[in-house]
Write an enzyme that holds these catalytic residues in place. Structure first.
Site, PDB file in Angstrom:
ATOM      1  N   THR A 267      36.272  54.349  43.859  1.00  0.00           N
ATOM      2  CA  THR A 267      36.039  53.740  45.174  1.00  0.00           C
ATOM      3  C   THR A 267      35.144  52.514  45.073  1.00  0.00           C
ATOM      4  O   THR A 267      34.470  52.151  46.028  1.00  0.00           O
ATOM      5  CB  THR A 267      35.400  54.773  46.122  1.00  0.00           C
ATOM      6  N   GLY A 268      35.105  51.903  43.935  1.00  0.00           N
ATOM      7  CA  GLY A 268      34.358  50.663  43.788  1.00  0.00           C
ATOM      8  C   GLY A 268      33.153  50.798  42.876  1.00  0.00           C
ATOM      9  O   GLY A 268      32.804  51.898  42.440  1.00  0.00           O
ATOM     10  N   HIS A 441      63.734  29.255  25.952  1.00  0.00           N
ATOM     11  CA  HIS A 441      64.686  30.302  26.324  1.00  0.00           C
ATOM     12  C   HIS A 441      64.995  31.158  25.107  1.00  0.00           C
ATOM     13  O   HIS A 441      65.206  30.609  24.034  1.00  0.00           O
ATOM     14  CB  HIS A 441      65.982  29.661  26.834  1.00  0.00           C
TER      15      HIS A 441
HETATM   16  P1  NAD Z   1      38.175  48.676  44.289  1.00  0.00           P
HETATM   17  O1  NAD Z   1      37.141  48.147  45.198  1.00  0.00           O
HETATM   18  O2  NAD Z   1      39.141  47.764  43.652  1.00  0.00           O
HETATM   19  O3  NAD Z   1      39.031  49.798  45.066  1.00  0.00           O
HETATM   20  C1  NAD Z   1      38.419  50.911  45.696  1.00  0.00           C
HETATM   21  C2  NAD Z   1      39.385  51.496  46.708  1.00  0.00           C
HETATM   22  O4  NAD Z   1      38.829  52.717  47.195  1.00  0.00           O
HETATM   23  C3  NAD Z   1      39.602  50.607  47.916  1.00  0.00           C
HETATM   24  O5  NAD Z   1      40.988  50.412  48.087  1.00  0.00           O
HETATM   25  C4  NAD Z   1      38.964  51.389  49.060  1.00  0.00           C
HETATM   26  O6  NAD Z   1      39.624  51.187  50.298  1.00  0.00           O
HETATM   27  C5  NAD Z   1      39.120  52.839  48.582  1.00  0.00           C
HETATM   28  N1  NAD Z   1      38.178  53.802  49.196  1.00  0.00           N
HETATM   29  C6  NAD Z   1      36.847  53.650  49.387  1.00  0.00           C
HETATM   30  N2  NAD Z   1      36.342  54.752  49.999  1.00  0.00           N
HETATM   31  C7  NAD Z   1      37.362  55.627  50.183  1.00  0.00           C
HETATM   32  C8  NAD Z   1      37.470  56.937  50.767  1.00  0.00           C
HETATM   33  N3  NAD Z   1      36.411  57.583  51.285  1.00  0.00           N
HETATM   34  N4  NAD Z   1      38.674  57.549  50.790  1.00  0.00           N
HETATM   35  C9  NAD Z   1      39.758  56.906  50.267  1.00  0.00           C
HETATM   36  N5  NAD Z   1      39.713  55.665  49.717  1.00  0.00           N
HETATM   37  C10 NAD Z   1      38.539  55.039  49.668  1.00  0.00           C
HETATM   38  O7  NAD Z   1      37.353  49.528  43.205  1.00  0.00           O
HETATM   39  P2  NAD Z   1      37.722  50.097  41.744  1.00  0.00           P
HETATM   40  O8  NAD Z   1      39.183  50.248  41.553  1.00  0.00           O
HETATM   41  O9  NAD Z   1      36.826  51.286  41.619  1.00  0.00           O
HETATM   42  O10 NAD Z   1      37.240  48.950  40.786  1.00  0.00           O
HETATM   43  C11 NAD Z   1      35.854  48.562  40.756  1.00  0.00           C
HETATM   44  C12 NAD Z   1      35.718  47.134  40.300  1.00  0.00           C
HETATM   45  O11 NAD Z   1      36.077  47.008  38.943  1.00  0.00           O
HETATM   46  C13 NAD Z   1      36.585  46.186  41.097  1.00  0.00           C
HETATM   47  O12 NAD Z   1      35.830  45.047  41.418  1.00  0.00           O
HETATM   48  C14 NAD Z   1      37.678  45.839  40.133  1.00  0.00           C
HETATM   49  O13 NAD Z   1      38.187  44.529  40.345  1.00  0.00           O
HETATM   50  C15 NAD Z   1      37.013  45.961  38.782  1.00  0.00           C
HETATM   51  N6  NAD Z   1      38.012  46.308  37.752  1.00  0.00           N
HETATM   52  C16 NAD Z   1      38.932  45.381  37.412  1.00  0.00           C
HETATM   53  C17 NAD Z   1      39.902  45.698  36.491  1.00  0.00           C
HETATM   54  C18 NAD Z   1      40.926  44.657  36.122  1.00  0.00           C
HETATM   55  O14 NAD Z   1      40.720  43.500  36.436  1.00  0.00           O
HETATM   56  N7  NAD Z   1      42.043  45.025  35.491  1.00  0.00           N
HETATM   57  C19 NAD Z   1      39.981  46.959  35.944  1.00  0.00           C
HETATM   58  C20 NAD Z   1      39.042  47.887  36.332  1.00  0.00           C
HETATM   59  C21 NAD Z   1      38.056  47.545  37.237  1.00  0.00           C
END
Ligand code: NAD
Length: 462
Positions: A267-268, A441
């Site tokens: 969730t972030g 190509h």
């Molecule tokens: P995110 O912020 O991308 O997504 C979190 C999701 O959880 C959101 O869609 C949100 O609406 C949902 N959410 C929050 N509370 C909730 C609840 N109570 N019930 C249901 N859903 C809920 O976070 P992440 O996927 O944990 O990633 C964290 C960070 O790490 C981000 O900034 C991401 O860009 C970065 N990251 C990037 C990569 C990549 O670039 N490939 C890979 C891994 C992580």
């Protein structure tokens, strides 16, 4: 007391790149890292290990789905989970040792331990105090949970625990359909887990171009991932081996429960600055703990800078790296600069999803006049040969000037293809510039050119 031109706190992609650039610019540099190995979240418990598991599980998926179609007969390989984790650990070790080698090569001191900043110009690690004309905070971020959910890193895990589960779960519930949830959810789905993703919003991957997010969800569903959207997780009850996830549907407030062997909380993440002593230094943070800086990455305190996940902006390794180089150049008296309009983002699922610049929704909201060139990988010979024809390239360009404003790619190697658009945007190119560039190509990159052609007189193979 040892004395340095620059002490960088944290050796993730922001910190280690900053330290190397500082050293290259002739500054006496040290980097403080408290983990056993260099590389921060990205190399130890983030980008690199997750890509190893994505790669291995994708190979399995290829064997199961496509080998027979290519005349490769025989049983698909079975999964030796311990061996797969060992491959992942070896991948981490190669990368973290690589940074150690680069530090030695560039004569950067690795100060082992956790840093505090007792006053501007000083960094304390354990009992030792080091002097630094400049301090760069690159302390990164940590997973954040939600109320009612306690992480134990065994049954209820963050991405860190999800990279070293004791066994492949039968049922996994992923909370959050962001990048982490979908990448790791994909891994376990391919390895045989029944994966359900519960997301608060009505779409997956918040912030992604709408068209692309819809196509992405459809393809993930086809692969077997289940989605419960518009659902707020209320809490998780866990025993030593199982968990129950309660969620509430926003549309009618009804509650439901999902059983799981593993719950991945995705969730972030939040800025990590614990123990640095920022308050006493006058370094300002927002109410979410993000360090405030000016455009030169300077905090309020003299000689203290901050970059990467602990400041504002997308939490991406490459954004941190670019800021690391820029701040090193600024400290060395040069004009360090990051173009925040051209930072790509990539989701490393299959297919990959990559984006740069504006989304269609953002352009609409800003009232910008734009045109869209879209090309499906179905029209790309190489993609068809490789059973990789799901997805498309979409280029958004200014209606009047044809200047590229953004690009969204869902398809094979999207994470690599996006960079030709990044370079084009960096040079202020028009879609026609891409369209008139000869593309070899047969390559996937022809789909990018075709999308650029579609911004003008039309794609050839559509
Ligand atoms: P995110 O912020 O991308 O997504 C979190 C999701 O959880 C959101 O869609 C949100 O609406 C949902 N959410 C929050 N509370 C909730 C609840 N109570 N019930 C249901 N859903 C809920 O976070 P992440 O996927 O944990 O990633 C964290 C960070 O790490 C981000 O900034 C991401 O860009 C970065 N990251 C990037 C990569 C990549 O670039 N490939 C890979 C891994 C992580």
């Amino acid at each position: 007391m040892s004395s340095y031109d620059v002490i960088v706190i944290g050796s993730g992609p922001g910190g280690y790149v900053c330290a190397i650039r500082c050293a290259q610019l002739g500054l006496k540099t040290a980097c403080v890292e408290g983990r056993e190995t260099l590389g921060g979240t990205c190399l130890n418990v983030g980008c690199i290990p997750s890509k190893a598991l994505l790669h291995a599980s994708h190979q399995l998926h290829e064997a199961e789905e496509n080998f027979a179609k290519m005349g490769l007969k025989g049983k698909a390989p079975s999964v030796d989970w311990k061996a797969m984790l060992a491959y992942k650990d070896e991948t981490i070790a190669q990368n973290t040792k690589g940074i150690e080698f680069l530090f030695k090569k560039n004569k950067i001191d690795w100060i082992k331990g956790w840093a505090t900043i007792p006053e501007a110009g000083r960094v304390k690690v354990g009992d030792d105090v080091h002097e630094a004309k400049n301090i760069v905070i690159a302390s990164g971020s940590e997973a954040s949970s939600i109320p009612g959910v306690e992480i134990d890193e065994k049954v209820v895990v963050t991405s860190t625990g999800a990279l070293e589960l004791g066994k492949i779960p039968k049922k996994m519930v992923v909370i959050g359909a962001g990048v982490i949830g979908l990448e790791l959810g994909s891994v376990y789905n391919r390895l045989g887990s029944e994966v359900t993703v519960v997301e608060y919003l009505d779409t997956i991957t918040p912030g992604m171009d709408g068209d692309t997010a819809k196509a992405f969800q459809r393809l993930l569903k086809k692969q077997g991932l289940k989605f419960v959207l518009g659902a707020a997780v209320q809490g998780v009850e866990a025993t030593k081996t199982k968990a129950k996830v309660t969620y509430k549907l926003k549309k009618d407030d009804s509650e439901a429960v999902l059983d799981a062997d593993t719950v991945l909380v995705a969730t972030g993440r939040r800025a990590f600055t614990d123990g640095l002593g920022l308050d006493a230094l006058g370094v300002k943070t927002t109410d979410r703990g993000v360090i405030e800086t000016d455009r030169n990455y300077a905090t309020g305190a003299k000689g203290i800078f901050a970059i990467g996940d602990c400041i504002t902006g997308p939490m991406l390794a490459h954004k941190a790296e670019d800021e690391g180089m820029a701040v090193a150049e600024i400290i060395a008296g040069q004009a360090g600069h990051v173009n925040y309009g051209v930072i790509p983002s990539v989701v490393y699922t299959w297919p990959e999803v990559a984006a740069v610049g504006e989304t269609e929704e953002a352009l609409k909201e800003a009232g910008r006049a734009y045109k869209t060139g879209k090309f499906s990988f179905m029209g790309n010979g190489r993609a068809k040969a490789n059973f990789a024809a799901d997805g498309f390239v979409k280029i958004l360009a200014d209606k009047e000037t044809d200047r590229i404003l953004g690009a969204h790619i869902i398809g094979p190697a999207a994470g690599d293809l996006i960079h030709e658009v990044c370079v084009a945007m960096e040079f202020g190119a028009a879609a026609e510039d891409l369209a008139r560039t000869c593309h070899a190509h047969p390559t996937y990159s022809e789909a990018v050119r075709e999308a650029a052609l579609a911004c003008g007189d039309g794609a050839i193979h559509a």
